[in-house]
Design a protein around this motif. Structure first.
Motif, PDB file in Angstrom:
ATOM      1  N   VAL A 108       0.732  -1.245   0.040  1.00 46.46           N
ATOM      2  CA  VAL A 108      -0.112  -0.046  -0.078  1.00 46.46           C
ATOM      3  C   VAL A 108       0.799   1.165  -0.105  1.00 46.46           C
ATOM      4  O   VAL A 108       2.049   1.285   0.590  1.00 46.46           O
ATOM      5  N   GLN A 109       0.257   2.175  -0.401  1.00 52.44           N
ATOM      6  CA  GLN A 109       0.906   3.787  -0.713  1.00 52.44           C
ATOM      7  C   GLN A 109       0.622   4.436   0.727  1.00 52.44           C
ATOM      8  O   GLN A 109      -0.446   4.207   1.267  1.00 52.44           O
ATOM      9  N   PRO A 110       1.454   5.278   1.355  1.00 53.12           N
ATOM     10  CA  PRO A 110       1.178   5.719   2.384  1.00 53.12           C
ATOM     11  C   PRO A 110      -0.041   6.973   2.541  1.00 53.12           C
ATOM     12  O   PRO A 110      -0.287   7.268   3.775  1.00 53.12           O
ATOM     13  N   GLY A 111      -0.302   7.478   1.551  1.00 49.48           N
ATOM     14  CA  GLY A 111      -1.552   8.262   1.578  1.00 49.48           C
ATOM     15  C   GLY A 111      -2.906   7.743   1.822  1.00 49.48           C
ATOM     16  O   GLY A 111      -3.851   8.211   1.708  1.00 49.48           O
ATOM     17  N   VAL A 112      -2.933   6.129   1.742  1.00 43.22           N
ATOM     18  CA  VAL A 112      -4.425   5.673   1.826  1.00 43.22           C
ATOM     19  C   VAL A 112      -4.866   5.759   3.257  1.00 43.22           C
ATOM     20  O   VAL A 112      -3.997   5.553   4.293  1.00 43.22           O
ATOM     21  N   LEU A 113      -6.223   6.090   3.346  1.00 46.07           N
ATOM     22  CA  LEU A 113      -6.644   6.085   4.727  1.00 46.07           C
ATOM     23  C   LEU A 113      -6.948   4.791   5.071  1.00 46.07           C
ATOM     24  O   LEU A 113      -7.089   3.584   4.427  1.00 46.07           O
ATOM     25  N   TYR A 114      -6.617   4.405   6.379  1.00 41.57           N
ATOM     26  CA  TYR A 114      -6.576   3.223   7.203  1.00 41.57           C
ATOM     27  C   TYR A 114      -7.897   2.688   7.036  1.00 41.57           C
ATOM     28  O   TYR A 114      -8.182   1.314   6.864  1.00 41.57           O
ATOM     29  N   LYS A 115      -9.109   3.306   7.065  1.00 42.79           N
ATOM     30  CA  LYS A 115     -10.396   2.806   6.707  1.00 42.79           C
ATOM     31  C   LYS A 115     -10.671   2.046   5.727  1.00 42.79           C
ATOM     32  O   LYS A 115     -11.310   1.297   5.321  1.00 42.79           O
ATOM     33  N   ASP A 116     -10.203   2.645   4.454  1.00 41.38           N
ATOM     34  CA  ASP A 116     -10.207   2.206   3.316  1.00 41.38           C
ATOM     35  C   ASP A 116      -9.406   0.817   2.980  1.00 41.38           C
ATOM     36  O   ASP A 116      -9.814  -0.119   2.342  1.00 41.38           O
ATOM     37  N   PHE A 117      -8.184   0.821   3.424  1.00 43.49           N
ATOM     38  CA  PHE A 117      -7.246  -0.264   3.634  1.00 43.49           C
ATOM     39  C   PHE A 117      -7.798  -1.403   4.415  1.00 43.49           C
ATOM     40  O   PHE A 117      -7.862  -2.450   3.982  1.00 43.49           O
ATOM     41  N   GLU A 118      -8.469  -1.355   5.349  1.00 45.64           N
ATOM     42  CA  GLU A 118      -9.060  -2.302   6.065  1.00 45.64           C
ATOM     43  C   GLU A 118     -10.180  -2.978   5.326  1.00 45.64           C
ATOM     44  O   GLU A 118     -10.272  -4.100   5.362  1.00 45.64           O
ATOM     45  N   VAL A 119     -10.911  -1.977   4.566  1.00 44.50           N
ATOM     46  CA  VAL A 119     -11.961  -2.971   3.847  1.00 44.50           C
ATOM     47  C   VAL A 119     -11.383  -3.793   2.701  1.00 44.50           C
ATOM     48  O   VAL A 119     -11.828  -4.885   2.646  1.00 44.50           O
ATOM     49  N   GLU A 120     -10.139  -3.597   2.349  1.00 45.09           N
ATOM     50  CA  GLU A 120      -9.476  -4.693   1.286  1.00 45.09           C
ATOM     51  C   GLU A 120      -8.898  -5.629   2.214  1.00 45.09           C
ATOM     52  O   GLU A 120      -9.008  -6.911   1.747  1.00 45.09           O
ATOM     53  N   THR A 121      -8.453  -5.420   3.344  1.00 43.59           N
ATOM     54  CA  THR A 121      -7.763  -6.482   4.083  1.00 43.59           C
ATOM     55  C   THR A 121      -8.949  -7.484   4.733  1.00 43.59           C
ATOM     56  O   THR A 121      -8.738  -8.819   4.569  1.00 43.59           O
ATOM     57  N   LEU A 122      -9.908  -6.893   5.103  1.00 45.44           N
ATOM     58  CA  LEU A 122     -11.258  -7.751   5.520  1.00 45.44           C
ATOM     59  C   LEU A 122     -11.661  -8.572   4.405  1.00 45.44           C
ATOM     60  O   LEU A 122     -12.493  -9.738   4.748  1.00 45.44           O
ATOM     61  N   LYS A 123     -11.476  -8.334   3.297  1.00 49.05           N
ATOM     62  CA  LYS A 123     -12.197  -9.290   2.200  1.00 49.05           C
ATOM     63  C   LYS A 123     -11.358 -10.581   1.943  1.00 49.05           C
ATOM     64  O   LYS A 123     -11.752 -11.357   1.880  1.00 49.05           O
ATOM     65  N   HIS A 124      -9.965 -10.376   2.875  1.00 45.62           N
ATOM     66  CA  HIS A 124      -9.366 -11.655   2.966  1.00 45.62           C
ATOM     67  C   HIS A 124      -9.258 -12.314   4.351  1.00 45.62           C
ATOM     68  O   HIS A 124      -8.526 -12.965   4.670  1.00 45.62           O
ATOM     69  N   HIS A 125     -10.342 -11.669   5.015  1.00 52.90           N
ATOM     70  CA  HIS A 125     -10.297 -12.235   6.541  1.00 52.90           C
ATOM     71  C   HIS A 125      -9.032 -11.855   7.308  1.00 52.90           C
ATOM     72  O   HIS A 125      -8.463 -12.548   8.249  1.00 52.90           O
ATOM     73  N   ALA A 126      -8.431 -10.617   6.882  1.00 50.82           N
ATOM     74  CA  ALA A 126      -7.175 -10.313   7.485  1.00 50.82           C
ATOM     75  C   ALA A 126      -6.980  -8.821   8.262  1.00 50.82           C
ATOM     76  O   ALA A 126      -8.083  -8.050   7.719  1.00 50.82           O
ATOM     77  N   LEU A 127      -6.430  -8.391   8.846  1.00 49.01           N
ATOM     78  CA  LEU A 127      -6.203  -7.066   9.576  1.00 49.01           C
ATOM     79  C   LEU A 127      -4.973  -6.792   9.894  1.00 49.01           C
ATOM     80  O   LEU A 127      -4.043  -7.614  10.284  1.00 49.01           O
ATOM     81  N   MET A 128      -4.612  -5.560   9.683  1.00 45.97           N
ATOM     82  CA  MET A 128      -3.398  -4.716  10.239  1.00 45.97           C
ATOM     83  C   MET A 128      -3.686  -4.335  11.732  1.00 45.97           C
ATOM     84  O   MET A 128      -4.346  -3.105  11.795  1.00 45.97           O
ATOM     85  N   PRO A 129      -3.502  -4.908  12.623  1.00 46.73           N
ATOM     86  CA  PRO A 129      -4.220  -4.785  14.075  1.00 46.73           C
ATOM     87  C   PRO A 129      -3.671  -3.518  15.148  1.00 46.73           C
ATOM     88  O   PRO A 129      -4.126  -3.350  16.064  1.00 46.73           O
ATOM     89  N   THR A 130      -2.686  -2.673  14.415  1.00 42.40           N
ATOM     90  CA  THR A 130      -2.213  -1.592  15.305  1.00 42.40           C
ATOM     91  C   THR A 130      -2.753  -0.266  15.016  1.00 42.40           C
ATOM     92  O   THR A 130      -2.195   0.869  15.099  1.00 42.40           O
ATOM     93  N   TYR A 131      -4.030  -0.041  14.368  1.00 44.11           N
ATOM     94  CA  TYR A 131      -4.823   0.950  14.087  1.00 44.11           C
ATOM     95  C   TYR A 131      -4.943   1.866  15.494  1.00 44.11           C
ATOM     96  O   TYR A 131      -4.969   1.405  16.380  1.00 44.11           O
ATOM     97  N   PRO A 132      -4.910   3.137  15.372  1.00 43.84           N
ATOM     98  CA  PRO A 132      -5.115   4.117  16.567  1.00 43.84           C
ATOM     99  C   PRO A 132      -6.638   4.274  16.835  1.00 43.84           C
ATOM    100  O   PRO A 132      -7.413   3.662  16.140  1.00 43.84           O
ATOM    101  N   ALA A 133      -6.747   5.194  17.515  1.00 39.25           N
ATOM    102  CA  ALA A 133      -8.124   5.291  18.151  1.00 39.25           C
ATOM    103  C   ALA A 133      -8.990   6.243  16.988  1.00 39.25           C
ATOM    104  O   ALA A 133     -10.081   6.408  16.654  1.00 39.25           O
ATOM    105  N   SER A 134      -7.969   6.890  16.021  1.00 38.59           N
ATOM    106  CA  SER A 134      -8.423   7.715  14.894  1.00 38.59           C
ATOM    107  C   SER A 134      -8.721   6.749  13.599  1.00 38.59           C
ATOM    108  O   SER A 134      -8.132   7.494  12.566  1.00 38.59           O
TER     109      SER A 134
END
Length: 281
Positions: A108-134
């Motif tokens: 992924v590139q650095p300008g991607v919002l985490y919420k959009d990135f998570e949509v893609e990872t969850l399609k593979h039942h995967a998660l990048m788990p260190t997301y912040p409160a924001s």
């Protein structure tokens, strides 16, 4: 700043250069209490533009005192790390591509919002788990550069534990791949007669000559997002030298992260929240 703009043009800068009062005021704030109005906001279109920016600053710094670059994506940083009074480099406009995602890894590139990135990872039942409160506002570039950790940090730690590879534009104006190296790979790097070879040589000597002292200086805390984790770079026991550990949390002060490869964990199908009310401590 005219000399800086001319230099960018001569080098073929393809991105946007915005000096409007409205834009400068918008980028004078992040999520902190601080305010610094930049002279200009630039939005690079690609890695070559990042290299041109760094090169132009090197060329013009002698004629423009205080000329500097500060990286910014979503601007949710709460320490003032995404503002300055010179040049803001906006990654949110063009560095927004999500590459290959699997159940174990993501590109992924650095300008991607985490919420959009998570949509893609969850399609593979995967998660990048260190997301912040924001998580609904922050970018993945911010996660790396602030070494973020949130509600799952007690279990998974911080973002540095899930970065497998970075591409970074260093102060010499060239993009390089940064990833864990074996001692043999490190020795090969140190034999290079260029900026990269000198960087690895000087850093390795610093860490190895002061190995015990640096290891002993590591804070004994459950979470440390202060950056410059020298104690995590060189490990004599494993024989691994991992410069990503120094880039994570440095808030772009050591180089501009242009590309990220994450390790992912399996997303659990269910979660819950337990609230405890205590009568006293």
């Amino acid at each position: 700043m005219d000399a800086f703009y001319r230099s960018l043009k001569q080098k073929g800068f393809e991105g946007d250069i915005d000096t409007s009062d409205e834009t400068r005021q918008f980028y004078s704030h992040d999520a902190s209490l601080f305010e610094l109005v930049p002279q200009v906001v630039v939005s690079p279109r690609n890695t070559q533009d990042l290299e041109r920016l760094v090169s132009a600053v090197t060329d013009c710094r002698g004629d423009i005192p205080g000329l500097s670059l500060t990286a910014r994506s979503a601007g949710t940083d709460m320490s003032g790390g995404a503002i300055n009074d010179s040049v803001i480099v906006n990654f949110r406009k063009y560095f927004t591509k999500i590459g290959n995602v699997t159940e174990h890894t993501a590109h992924v590139q650095p300008g991607v919002l985490y919420k959009d990135f998570e949509v893609e990872t969850l399609k593979h039942h995967a998660l990048m788990p260190t997301y912040p409160a924001s998580r609904d506002l922050a970018s993945v570039g911010g996660l790396v550069n602030n070494n973020s950790g949130g509600e799952k940090s007690l279990e998974y730690g911080k973002t540095q534990n899930f970065v497998s590879e970075l591409k970074v534009v260093f102060s010499d104006g060239l993009e390089r791949t940064v990833k864990p190296l074996t001692k043999a790979e490190l020795d090969k790097k140190m034999r290079q007669k260029d900026f990269e070879g000198q960087l690895y040589t000087r850093l390795f000597r610093l860490l190895d000559d002061n190995y015990d002292l640096i290891k002993a200086a590591k804070p004994r805390v459950s979470k440390n997002s202060a950056g410059y984790y020298l104690w995590d770079v060189w490990n004599r026991e494993t024989g691994l030298f991992d410069l990503t550990q120094l880039i994570c949390g440095a808030q772009g002060t050591l180089g501009f992260v242009s590309d990220i490869r994450f390790k992912l964990v399996k997303a659990r199908p269910h979660s819950g929240l337990l609230v405890l009310f205590l009568r006293g401590m």
